[in-house]
Design a protein around this motif. Structure first.
Motif, short mmCIF file in Angstrom:
data_model
loop_
_atom_site.label_atom_id
_atom_site.label_comp_id
_atom_site.label_asym_id
_atom_site.label_seq_id
_atom_site.Cartn_x
_atom_site.Cartn_y
_atom_site.Cartn_z
N ARG A 40 -33.24 21.61 -17.14
CA ARG A 40 -32.81 21.56 -15.74
C ARG A 40 -33.93 20.96 -14.91
O ARG A 40 -35.09 21.38 -15.04
CB ARG A 40 -32.45 22.95 -15.23
N TYR A 61 -31.35 17.17 -5.11
CA TYR A 61 -30.28 17.64 -5.99
C TYR A 61 -30.87 18.13 -7.31
O TYR A 61 -31.94 17.69 -7.72
CB TYR A 61 -29.30 16.51 -6.29
N GLY A 63 -30.01 18.91 -11.53
CA GLY A 63 -29.10 18.48 -12.59
C GLY A 63 -29.68 18.80 -13.95
O GLY A 63 -30.72 19.44 -14.08
N GLY A 76 -27.49 14.35 -15.19
CA GLY A 76 -26.15 14.63 -14.69
C GLY A 76 -26.22 15.56 -13.49
O GLY A 76 -26.75 16.66 -13.58
N VAL A 77 -25.69 15.11 -12.36
CA VAL A 77 -25.75 15.86 -11.10
C VAL A 77 -24.33 16.15 -10.65
O VAL A 77 -23.48 15.25 -10.62
CB VAL A 77 -26.49 15.03 -10.02
N LYS A 78 -24.04 17.41 -10.31
CA LYS A 78 -22.72 17.77 -9.81
C LYS A 78 -22.65 17.45 -8.32
O LYS A 78 -23.46 17.94 -7.54
CB LYS A 78 -22.46 19.26 -10.02
N SER A 81 -16.71 18.14 -7.32
CA SER A 81 -16.15 18.42 -8.64
C SER A 81 -16.51 17.34 -9.65
O SER A 81 -16.15 17.45 -10.82
CB SER A 81 -14.63 18.53 -8.54
N LEU A 82 -17.22 16.30 -9.21
CA LEU A 82 -17.60 15.20 -10.09
C LEU A 82 -19.00 15.41 -10.66
O LEU A 82 -19.84 16.05 -10.04
CB LEU A 82 -17.60 13.87 -9.33
N THR A 83 -19.25 14.84 -11.82
CA THR A 83 -20.59 14.77 -12.37
C THR A 83 -21.04 13.33 -12.29
O THR A 83 -20.45 12.45 -12.92
CB THR A 83 -20.63 15.24 -13.83
N LYS A 84 -22.06 13.08 -11.48
CA LYS A 84 -22.61 11.73 -11.35
C LYS A 84 -23.90 11.66 -12.14
O LYS A 84 -24.62 12.65 -12.27
CB LYS A 84 -22.86 11.39 -9.88
N TYR A 85 -24.19 10.49 -12.67
CA TYR A 85 -25.37 10.30 -13.50
C TYR A 85 -26.39 9.46 -12.76
O TYR A 85 -26.08 8.39 -12.25
CB TYR A 85 -24.98 9.65 -14.83
#
Length: 98
Positions: A40, A61, A63, A76-78, A81-85
């Motif tokens: 993390r 943020y 992730g 990977g960051v929430k 409801s999406l996970t963005k990279y």
């Protein structure tokens, strides 16, 4: 009239400015840190290093490291409801215990 710039650092003066105390600190230790998948991390942008700098929207943020990509890490960051990279250099990441 000159058109306003909309570059990747526009609107980020407060986020990408260091205080006097932060300017004195060395960042070599942060450049050398390594992460493994599943760690993390918090995204903490170092404004003096431009290589591997994530977009300033992701400042602060947290992730999970998904893996390495070259000299950088894929995080990977929430966001809702999406996970963005986000692909970021290790100098822009801080390990979170837990």
């Amino acid at each position: 009239m000159v058109k306003m710039s909309h570059g990747p650092r526009s609107g980020s003066r407060r986020k990408l400015t260091k205080s006097k105390e932060e300017r004195k600190k060395s960042i070599i230790g942060r450049m050398m840190q390594e992460f493994s998948p599943g760690d993390r991390v918090a995204i903490d942008i170092e404004p003096s290093v431009h290589n591997g700098m994530p977009y300033h929207r992701f400042q602060g943020y947290t992730g999970i490291v998904e893996g390495a990509q070259g000299n950088c890490y894929k995080v990977g960051v929430k966001v809702g409801s999406l996970t963005k990279y986000v692909i970021a250099s290790p100098v822009h990441l801080k390990r979170i215990k837990g």
